[in-house]
Design a protein around this motif. Sequence first.
Motif, PDB file in Angstrom:
ATOM      1  N   ALA A  33       0.845  -1.202   0.000  1.00 19.18           N
ATOM      2  CA  ALA A  33       0.000   0.000   0.000  1.00 19.18           C
ATOM      3  C   ALA A  33       0.880   1.253   0.000  1.00 19.18           C
ATOM      4  O   ALA A  33       0.581   2.240  -0.677  1.00 19.18           O
ATOM      5  CB  ALA A  33      -0.923  -0.004   1.220  1.00 19.18           C
ATOM      6  N   GLN A  34       1.970   1.185   0.734  1.00 21.09           N
ATOM      7  CA  GLN A  34       2.910   2.315   0.775  1.00 21.09           C
ATOM      8  C   GLN A  34       3.489   2.584  -0.617  1.00 21.09           C
ATOM      9  O   GLN A  34       3.591   3.733  -1.044  1.00 21.09           O
ATOM     10  CB  GLN A  34       4.016   1.996   1.786  1.00 21.09           C
ATOM     11  N   GLU A  35       3.842   1.507  -1.332  1.00 23.41           N
ATOM     12  CA  GLU A  35       4.371   1.670  -2.690  1.00 23.41           C
ATOM     13  C   GLU A  35       3.341   2.345  -3.597  1.00 23.41           C
ATOM     14  O   GLU A  35       3.680   3.181  -4.425  1.00 23.41           O
ATOM     15  CB  GLU A  35       4.730   0.304  -3.318  1.00 23.41           C
ATOM     16  N   LEU A  36       2.078   1.965  -3.449  1.00 27.93           N
ATOM     17  CA  LEU A  36       1.047   2.425  -4.381  1.00 27.93           C
ATOM     18  C   LEU A  36       0.403   3.747  -3.970  1.00 27.93           C
ATOM     19  O   LEU A  36      -0.142   4.460  -4.809  1.00 27.93           O
ATOM     20  CB  LEU A  36      -0.056   1.367  -4.521  1.00 27.93           C
ATOM     21  N   ALA A  37       0.423   4.042  -2.693  1.00 32.16           N
ATOM     22  CA  ALA A  37      -0.330   5.198  -2.216  1.00 32.16           C
ATOM     23  C   ALA A  37       0.555   6.326  -1.697  1.00 32.16           C
ATOM     24  O   ALA A  37       0.116   7.472  -1.645  1.00 32.16           O
ATOM     25  CB  ALA A  37      -1.294   4.763  -1.120  1.00 32.16           C
ATOM     26  N   ASP A 137       6.434 -15.270  -3.053  1.00 28.82           N
ATOM     27  CA  ASP A 137       6.723 -15.324  -4.491  1.00 28.82           C
ATOM     28  C   ASP A 137       6.501 -13.907  -5.011  1.00 28.82           C
ATOM     29  O   ASP A 137       5.359 -13.420  -5.041  1.00 28.82           O
ATOM     30  CB  ASP A 137       5.787 -16.312  -5.200  1.00 28.82           C
ATOM     31  N   PRO A 138       7.580 -13.230  -5.419  1.00 24.87           N
ATOM     32  CA  PRO A 138       7.430 -11.823  -5.818  1.00 24.87           C
ATOM     33  C   PRO A 138       6.493 -11.645  -7.009  1.00 24.87           C
ATOM     34  O   PRO A 138       5.899 -10.590  -7.188  1.00 24.87           O
ATOM     35  CB  PRO A 138       8.860 -11.390  -6.173  1.00 24.87           C
ATOM     36  N   ARG A 139       6.339 -12.697  -7.804  1.00 25.81           N
ATOM     37  CA  ARG A 139       5.451 -12.595  -8.978  1.00 25.81           C
ATOM     38  C   ARG A 139       4.006 -12.398  -8.552  1.00 25.81           C
ATOM     39  O   ARG A 139       3.212 -11.835  -9.292  1.00 25.81           O
ATOM     40  CB  ARG A 139       5.602 -13.851  -9.849  1.00 25.81           C
ATOM     41  N   LEU A 281       9.501  -4.089   0.595  1.00 25.42           N
ATOM     42  CA  LEU A 281       9.322  -5.303  -0.205  1.00 25.42           C
ATOM     43  C   LEU A 281      10.601  -5.702  -0.939  1.00 25.42           C
ATOM     44  O   LEU A 281      10.910  -6.890  -1.056  1.00 25.42           O
ATOM     45  CB  LEU A 281       8.172  -5.108  -1.198  1.00 25.42           C
ATOM     46  N   TYR A 282      11.336  -4.723  -1.424  1.00 25.98           N
ATOM     47  CA  TYR A 282      12.598  -5.035  -2.126  1.00 25.98           C
ATOM     48  C   TYR A 282      13.596  -5.659  -1.150  1.00 25.98           C
ATOM     49  O   TYR A 282      14.261  -6.659  -1.445  1.00 25.98           O
ATOM     50  CB  TYR A 282      13.174  -3.776  -2.767  1.00 25.98           C
TER      51      TYR A 282
END
Length: 297
Positions: A33-37, A137-139, A281-282
């Motif tokens: 959510a942090q990445e997207l928002a 699974d990062p995918r 996440l990275y």
Amino acid sequence: MKRLSLLLLAWALALPAQALNIFACEPEWAALAQELAGDKTSIYSATVGTQDPHRVEARPSLIAKARRADLRICTGAELEVGWLPVVLRESANPAIQPGQLGAFEAAAYVTMMDVPTRLDRSEGDVHPGGNPHIQLDPRNYLPIAQALAQRLAQLDPVNAASYQQRHASFHQNWLAAIARWEKQAAPLKGQPIAVQHKGFPYLENWLGMKEIVALEPKPGMEPSAAHLATVLGKLQTQPVRMVLRAAYQSPRPSEWLAERAHIPSVELPFTVGGDGVAKDLYGLFDDTLTRLLAGLK
Ligand SMILES: [Zn+2]
């Protein structure tokens, strides 16, 4: 009169937009959510990385956060079956109840593994929807991120363009990261491993590692000394390179086995915040691969 309405308009524009309140069940969804928002939302994670996501206490502070949430992001697939229903009921927040726009379950967007053909609770913590530990699974983050960006835009149309833009850049960066990780992880392919809890099927599937045995006799059940001895016996004929556990688990069963089978015992962060390196996440996947590759040496 005209002057007054201009003043009112200026006042309205100066007000900070009402940020969406997000309640994430696990840290990986708070991180997504942090990445997207970015700063468009206020994000709260119900659990930290070193906590067992199956067993959470529905404490009043948690319920208070759920009461104020516009959006709840959980794994689903019954991972939270032991605590979330209580939180939802006690929160009395209609917006985040199952089936509502404010209820987002990540497992709905990926292909589930280990879906049981017959449901028998005597087999331990078996989940009818399949193994819920989809975060390794990062995918899996690609379809989840797309659906989540869409949901954010639906709930907060004023910022829709921003969510879309942030999603496009996340998507591109994430694909590049996956390619980098897959290259780095090549030596792990085909390696036999043991796991303490059945928490890694998606990671194994992604990297091509082979799970030979789990230390827990049934998911969620602590192994007894006798059971560990049986596992050790199995490893005589089917050796493994390492034994994996999540940061939230007791190291004892893994270390008991590692010492006797002369293999490394590898603790993985399991989610964001599981250790000091997995800060986002990275970092979660960078650190997971570093630790797995160190286990081969
Ligand atoms: Zn589990």
